[in-house]
Design a protein around this motif. Structure first.
Motif, PDB file in Angstrom:
ATOM      1  N   UNK A 116       0.824  -1.214   0.000  1.00 23.84           N
ATOM      2  CA  UNK A 116       0.000   0.000   0.000  1.00 23.84           C
ATOM      3  C   UNK A 116       0.855   1.260   0.000  1.00 23.84           C
ATOM      4  N   UNK A 117       0.243   2.341  -0.441  1.00 25.04           N
ATOM      5  CA  UNK A 117       0.943   3.623  -0.443  1.00 25.04           C
ATOM      6  C   UNK A 117       0.552   4.472  -1.632  1.00 25.04           C
ATOM      7  N   UNK A 118       0.650   3.910  -2.825  1.00 24.44           N
ATOM      8  CA  UNK A 118       0.150   4.610  -4.012  1.00 24.44           C
ATOM      9  C   UNK A 118      -1.371   4.705  -3.910  1.00 24.44           C
ATOM     10  N   UNK A 119      -2.023   3.568  -3.677  1.00 19.61           N
ATOM     11  CA  UNK A 119      -3.425   3.504  -3.262  1.00 19.61           C
ATOM     12  C   UNK A 119      -3.481   2.604  -2.034  1.00 19.61           C
ATOM     13  N   UNK A 120      -4.659   2.472  -1.462  1.00 25.27           N
ATOM     14  CA  UNK A 120      -4.794   1.668  -0.241  1.00 25.27           C
ATOM     15  C   UNK A 120      -4.413   0.211  -0.457  1.00 25.27           C
ATOM     16  N   UNK A 121      -4.741  -0.315  -1.654  1.00 26.89           N
ATOM     17  CA  UNK A 121      -4.505  -1.733  -1.902  1.00 26.89           C
ATOM     18  C   UNK A 121      -3.495  -2.015  -2.992  1.00 26.89           C
ATOM     19  N   UNK A 122      -2.558  -1.103  -3.199  1.00 23.85           N
ATOM     20  CA  UNK A 122      -1.523  -1.338  -4.212  1.00 23.85           C
ATOM     21  C   UNK A 122      -0.813  -2.666  -3.947  1.00 23.85           C
ATOM     22  N   UNK A 123      -0.576  -3.405  -5.015  1.00 25.40           N
ATOM     23  CA  UNK A 123      -0.012  -4.741  -4.906  1.00 25.40           C
ATOM     24  C   UNK A 123       1.084  -4.927  -5.943  1.00 25.40           C
ATOM     25  N   UNK A 124       2.164  -5.594  -5.566  1.00 24.44           N
ATOM     26  CA  UNK A 124       3.231  -5.936  -6.492  1.00 24.44           C
ATOM     27  C   UNK A 124       3.298  -7.450  -6.647  1.00 24.44           C
ATOM     28  N   UNK A 125       3.897  -7.883  -7.739  1.00 20.02           N
ATOM     29  CA  UNK A 125       3.951  -9.309  -8.050  1.00 20.02           C
ATOM     30  C   UNK A 125       5.369  -9.693  -8.463  1.00 20.02           C
ATOM     31  N   UNK A 154      -1.724   8.679  -4.032  1.00 19.16           N
ATOM     32  CA  UNK A 154      -3.081   9.087  -4.372  1.00 19.16           C
ATOM     33  C   UNK A 154      -3.917   9.058  -3.093  1.00 19.16           C
ATOM     34  N   UNK A 155      -3.924  10.175  -2.394  1.00 19.62           N
ATOM     35  CA  UNK A 155      -4.602  10.230  -1.098  1.00 19.62           C
ATOM     36  C   UNK A 155      -6.108   9.992  -1.238  1.00 19.62           C
ATOM     37  N   UNK A 156      -6.688  10.391  -2.368  1.00 21.24           N
ATOM     38  CA  UNK A 156      -8.121  10.180  -2.567  1.00 21.24           C
ATOM     39  C   UNK A 156      -8.467   8.698  -2.702  1.00 21.24           C
ATOM     40  N   UNK A 157      -7.455   7.869  -2.988  1.00 20.77           N
ATOM     41  CA  UNK A 157      -7.654   6.422  -3.117  1.00 20.77           C
ATOM     42  C   UNK A 157      -7.024   5.656  -1.955  1.00 20.77           C
ATOM     43  N   UNK A 158      -6.791   6.357  -0.851  1.00 24.15           N
ATOM     44  CA  UNK A 158      -6.256   5.710   0.346  1.00 24.15           C
ATOM     45  C   UNK A 158      -4.743   5.633   0.410  1.00 24.15           C
ATOM     46  N   UNK A 159      -4.059   6.257  -0.539  1.00 25.16           N
ATOM     47  CA  UNK A 159      -2.597   6.258  -0.496  1.00 25.16           C
ATOM     48  C   UNK A 159      -2.070   7.132   0.629  1.00 25.16           C
ATOM     49  N   UNK A 164       3.652   4.191   1.808  1.00 24.79           N
ATOM     50  CA  UNK A 164       4.427   4.100   0.569  1.00 24.79           C
ATOM     51  C   UNK A 164       5.889   3.813   0.875  1.00 24.79           C
ATOM     52  N   UNK A 165       6.449   4.552   1.813  1.00 24.46           N
ATOM     53  CA  UNK A 165       7.860   4.349   2.175  1.00 24.46           C
ATOM     54  C   UNK A 165       8.072   2.956   2.769  1.00 24.46           C
ATOM     55  N   UNK A 166       7.149   2.500   3.583  1.00 19.79           N
ATOM     56  CA  UNK A 166       7.260   1.155   4.153  1.00 19.79           C
ATOM     57  C   UNK A 166       7.211   0.096   3.053  1.00 19.79           C
TER      58      UNK A 166
END
Length: 209
Positions: A116-125, A154-159, A164-166
């Motif tokens: 999370x960070x960019x949006x609330x549920x950002x995911x990497x693979x 994107x704070x409006x999307x929970x970022x 993000x730093x974590x």
């Protein structure tokens, strides 16, 4: 479609915003092909069909959602996969079949890392190719920009800046050979890196955030 590696293909570029380039990426394997991100180019979907179709489509966050999700699912009968915190935004376009509640390794050997960070549920693979490279799909959490790397909250999307730093520090330990973002700015979204180069990229990104 452009072949990047024996098992990885890149769709033609799209430009959703001025200066921003996006692609989708098809990972081909005997256990079923995986499509990362999304594309709305009909000719590319026909090429994907020629290459064996799609078993799973992985979205890194809500910005990859749109009408093409339903088209892809209708064409290939694939499973659509995303993080639980992105479901509400994505499900308005297509039924979601696989929801990530935590880190996992999926049946097709794709490793899911919640970032999370960019949006609330950002995911990497992450996928370790049998042909050698270790691919890291970062979505928009971190992306090539001009002669460096960019991040966006994107704070409006929970970022959030803190998360993000974590998440970036979590990715610091992945040691990829190839980093593949869902978008880039005036630079290729596909970047080969060494472990030292990648750690330096992350350290610089965290320092700027």
């Amino acid at each position: 479609m452009k072949q990047l590696f024996p098992d990885l293909w890149e769709t033609r570029e799209e430009h959703p915003f001025h200066g921003v380039t996006t692609h989708a990426y098809l990972l081909t394997q005997d256990r079923g092909n995986a499509l990362f991100y999304s594309t709305g180019i009909g000719e590319e979907l026909l090429e994907i069909q020629r290459l064996g179709g799609v078993s799973r489509q992985y979205l890194s966050h809500r910005d990859e959602a749109g009408q093409p999700l339903a088209t892809i699912k209708k064409m290939f009968g694939n499973q659509l996969c995303c993080d639980a915190l992105e479901v509400n935004a994505i499900s308005q376009y297509s039924k979601i079949d696989v929801v990530f509640e935590g880190p996992s390794v999926e049946p097709d050997k794709v490793e899911v890392i919640q970032t999370p960070g960019h949006t609330a549920g950002s995911t990497c693979f992450v996928f370790c190719s049998p042909h050698g490279p270790r691919y890291l799909f970062t979505g928009d959490l971190i992306y090539p920009e001009d002669d460096g790397w960019g991040t966006l909250v994107q704070s409006h999307a929970g970022g959030q800046k803190k998360t993000l730093c974590e998440s970036l520090m979590k990715l610091r330990e992945v040691s990829p050979d190839v980093v593949i973002s869902s978008a880039s700015v005036r630079r290729s979204a596909v970047q080969a890196v060494t472990s030292d180069q990648w750690r330096a990229v992350i350290d610089q990104a965290v320092a700027r955030s």
